[in-house]
Design a protein around this motif. Structure first.
Motif, PDB file in Angstrom:
ATOM      1  N   LEU A  58       4.828  10.392   7.122  1.00 37.30           N
ATOM      2  CA  LEU A  58       3.424   9.988   7.287  1.00 37.30           C
ATOM      3  C   LEU A  58       3.338   8.663   8.034  1.00 37.30           C
ATOM      4  O   LEU A  58       2.547   8.515   8.976  1.00 37.30           O
ATOM      5  N   ILE A  59       4.166   7.694   7.633  1.00 41.94           N
ATOM      6  CA  ILE A  59       4.142   6.375   8.266  1.00 41.94           C
ATOM      7  C   ILE A  59       4.699   6.447   9.687  1.00 41.94           C
ATOM      8  O   ILE A  59       4.270   5.714  10.578  1.00 41.94           O
ATOM      9  N   LEU A  77       0.829  -1.208   0.000  1.00 49.32           N
ATOM     10  CA  LEU A  77       0.000   0.000   0.000  1.00 49.32           C
ATOM     11  C   LEU A  77       0.864   1.259   0.000  1.00 49.32           C
ATOM     12  O   LEU A  77       0.583   2.219  -0.725  1.00 49.32           O
ATOM     13  N   ALA A  78       1.930   1.252   0.798  1.00 49.37           N
ATOM     14  CA  ALA A  78       2.830   2.406   0.847  1.00 49.37           C
ATOM     15  C   ALA A  78       3.503   2.630  -0.504  1.00 49.37           C
ATOM     16  O   ALA A  78       3.646   3.765  -0.972  1.00 49.37           O
ATOM     17  N   ARG A  81      12.260   2.973  10.811  1.00 49.76           N
ATOM     18  CA  ARG A  81      11.221   1.931  10.763  1.00 49.76           C
ATOM     19  C   ARG A  81      10.271   2.176   9.584  1.00 49.76           C
ATOM     20  O   ARG A  81       9.864   1.240   8.891  1.00 49.76           O
ATOM     21  N   ALA A  82       9.917   3.447   9.358  1.00 49.79           N
ATOM     22  CA  ALA A  82       9.043   3.773   8.227  1.00 49.79           C
ATOM     23  C   ALA A  82       9.732   3.474   6.905  1.00 49.79           C
ATOM     24  O   ALA A  82       9.118   2.960   5.963  1.00 49.79           O
ATOM     25  N   ARG A  83      11.027   3.778   6.810  1.00 48.49           N
ATOM     26  CA  ARG A  83      11.807   3.482   5.604  1.00 48.49           C
ATOM     27  C   ARG A  83      11.833   1.987   5.319  1.00 48.49           C
ATOM     28  O   ARG A  83      11.711   1.557   4.172  1.00 48.49           O
ATOM     29  N   ALA A  84      12.025   1.206   6.378  1.00 47.91           N
ATOM     30  CA  ALA A  84      12.073  -0.244   6.215  1.00 47.91           C
ATOM     31  C   ALA A  84      10.748  -0.782   5.678  1.00 47.91           C
ATOM     32  O   ALA A  84      10.718  -1.645   4.794  1.00 47.91           O
ATOM     33  N   ALA A 128      -3.120   2.154  10.766  1.00 50.34           N
ATOM     34  CA  ALA A 128      -2.661   0.765  10.679  1.00 50.34           C
ATOM     35  C   ALA A 128      -1.216   0.694  10.182  1.00 50.34           C
ATOM     36  O   ALA A 128      -0.401  -0.075  10.700  1.00 50.34           O
ATOM     37  N   LEU A 129      -0.877   1.514   9.180  1.00 54.34           N
ATOM     38  CA  LEU A 129       0.506   1.566   8.685  1.00 54.34           C
ATOM     39  C   LEU A 129       1.462   2.001   9.802  1.00 54.34           C
ATOM     40  O   LEU A 129       2.548   1.435   9.960  1.00 54.34           O
TER      41      LEU A 129
END
Length: 344
Positions: free
Chosen positions: A60-61, A34-35, A287-290, A239-240
Motif C-alpha cells: 500500500l505504501i 500512522l502506518a 522504502r515502504a518497510r523502512a 502522502a505516505l
C-alpha cells in the motif's frame, strides 16, 4: 505533516524526537506513526497473520498490487475487508467466475434511449481498493482486463483512456489447492503484482484466540470488521507514498537490490529469472518497510525482508528440482543467504 490527521490515541511506539528545525523528519515520524497505527488496527481483525499484514501495508505504501495465496478459511478476504474498513476511500469487490466477461470488470457502452446516444458505464475497477476474489477462476481473457489498469492506472473504453482515481491498489486472492475450474495467471499479469504473499495456518494460541472471538460474534463464522476505526483517507495514502519514495537510499543498497534480481537469471535450479520490474519492486518495497519500522533510511535488511514476496512469482523452478520436491522459496532463500549484502 498536514495531510495526516492528528490522533493522540494512536496505538504506536513513540519514535525518536525530531528536531523542530527538521520538518522532513517530523513528517516521516508522523507517517510512520500512522502506518503503525493502521497495522495495529488490522491485527484486531486478522489474527495470526502479522507478516502478511506487514506485507500488504508495504505494498500500500509502495503503491503496488498484491496477490494473496492460501487455502480457504485463513482470512484472505477478511484482510482486504479490514483494510477497506480502515481506509476512507472507495472499495469494490469482484468475484471472479468462469463466465465473468472483461466488460464486467472494466465497464462498457450502454445505449441510452432518451438521448439516443451511447453512454459509458464504468465497471467496478474504477475505485481505490479493488478486491479480485479468486482471480484464477476466470479465464485469461477476463484476467487480462486488469493488465492495463494495474500498470497504467487507466482503462481504455470505446477508444477513450479513462484514468482511475489514485491511490489505486488491486488485492487479488487465489486458492492454490484446487485445479478444477481454475486457470493459471499469465506471466505478464503475475509480473504486475508487486508482491505475492502466502497465507499459512495460524499458530495454536492464535487459532484459540481466533475461535474464541469468532464464536462470540453473531455473524456465524465471520470476524467483525465494523469496530475498526477509519484511519486513512485517499490523500493520506498518497502522502505516505510520497514520504516513502523520498527516503534516503545508499547506492550500495540500490546495487544490492539489483544484484539480487540479476542473480535469479543465472541461479542453478531456476529455469527463468526475474526481470527489471523485480529490482524496482525491491527498492520500492524496502522504502515502504523502512517507513513502516520508523527508520530514517533504507537498510539492506529492508531489501531482504521483502525479497521472497517480490521474487517468488517472477521466477520458475527447474523441472528437476520440482521433481525433487524443492519449493521456489527454498531456492530463493539459498540465493538470499549467498548473495552478499552491503555493510553500512
Amino acid at each position: 505533516m498536514s495531510e495526516i490527521p492528528e490522533n493522540d490515541n494512536l496505538p504506536v511506539q513513540d519514535p525518536p524526537a525530531a528536531t523542530p528545525s527538521n520538518p522532513q523528519a517530523q513528517q516521516r515520524q508522523r507517517a510512520s506513526q500512522l502506518a503503525q497505527a493502521l497495522r495495529a488496527e488490522l491485527r484486531k481483525a486478522v489474527i495470526g497473520q502479522s507478516a502478511v499484514i506487514d506485507d500488504v501495508l508495504t505494498a500500500l505504501i509502495a503503491g503496488g498490487h498484491v496477490l494473496v495465496e492460501g487455502v480457504p478459511g485463513l482470512g484472505k478476504t477478511l484482510l482486504v475487508r479490514a483494510l477497506a474498513r480502515c481506509f476512507g476511500g472507495e472499495f469494490a469487490r469482484i468475484q471472479f467466475t468462469p463466465d465473468l466477461m472483461p466488460s464486467d470488470v472494466t465497464g462498457h457502452a450502454v445505449y441510452d434511449m432518451q438521448s439516443e446516444q451511447f453512454k459509458l458505464r464504468k465497471g467496478p475497477v474504477f475505485t481505490n481498493l479493488l478486491l479480485a476474489d479468486e482471480i484464477n477462476r476466470a479465464p485469461a481473457k477476463t484476467q487480462a482486463a486488469l493488465l492495463e489498469v494495474m500498470q497504467e492506472r487507466q482503462v481504455t473504453l470505446e477508444g477513450r483512456a479513462l484514468p482511475v482515481q489514485l491511490p489505486f491498489m488491486v488485492l487479488a486472492t487465489m486458492n492454490p489447492i484446487e485445479q478444477e475450474g481454475t486457470y493459471p495467471l499469465p506471466e505478464a499479469e503475475l509480473d504486475r503484482f508487486m508482491l505475492k504473499l502466502r497465507m499459512d495456518y495460524p499458530q495454536q494460541d492464535e487459532e484459540l484466540n481466533m475461535v474464541r472471538q469468532v464464536t462470540r460474534s453473531a455473524k456465524a463464522d465471520m470476524l467483525e470488521v465494523s469496530p475498526l476505526r477509519t484511519l486513512l483517507q485517499a490523500k493520506d495514502v498518497l502522502a505516505l507514498q510520497k514520504i516513502a519514495s523520498d527516503l534516503p537510499l545508499d547506492d550500495q543498497v540500490l546495487d544490492y537490490a539489483v544484484r539480487l534480481a540479476r542473480a535469479t537469471r543465472s541461479w542453478p535450479g531456476l529455469a527463468m529469472g526475474a526481470g527489471p520490474r523485480a529490482s524496482i519492486a525491491l527498492v520500492r518495497g524496502a522504502r515502504a518497510r523502512a517507513l513502516l519500522r520508523g527508520g530514517d533510511f533504507v537498510l539492506p535488511d529492508d531489501i531482504k525482508s521483502c525479497a521472497l514476496a517480490v521474487l517468488r512469482h517472477r521466477v520458475r523452478l527447474a523441472p528437476e528440482l520440482d521433481i525433487e520436491g524443492l519449493s521456489v522459496d527454498q531456492v530463493l532463500q539459498q540465493l538470499l543467504d549467498q548473495v552478499p549484502a552491503p555493510r553500512l
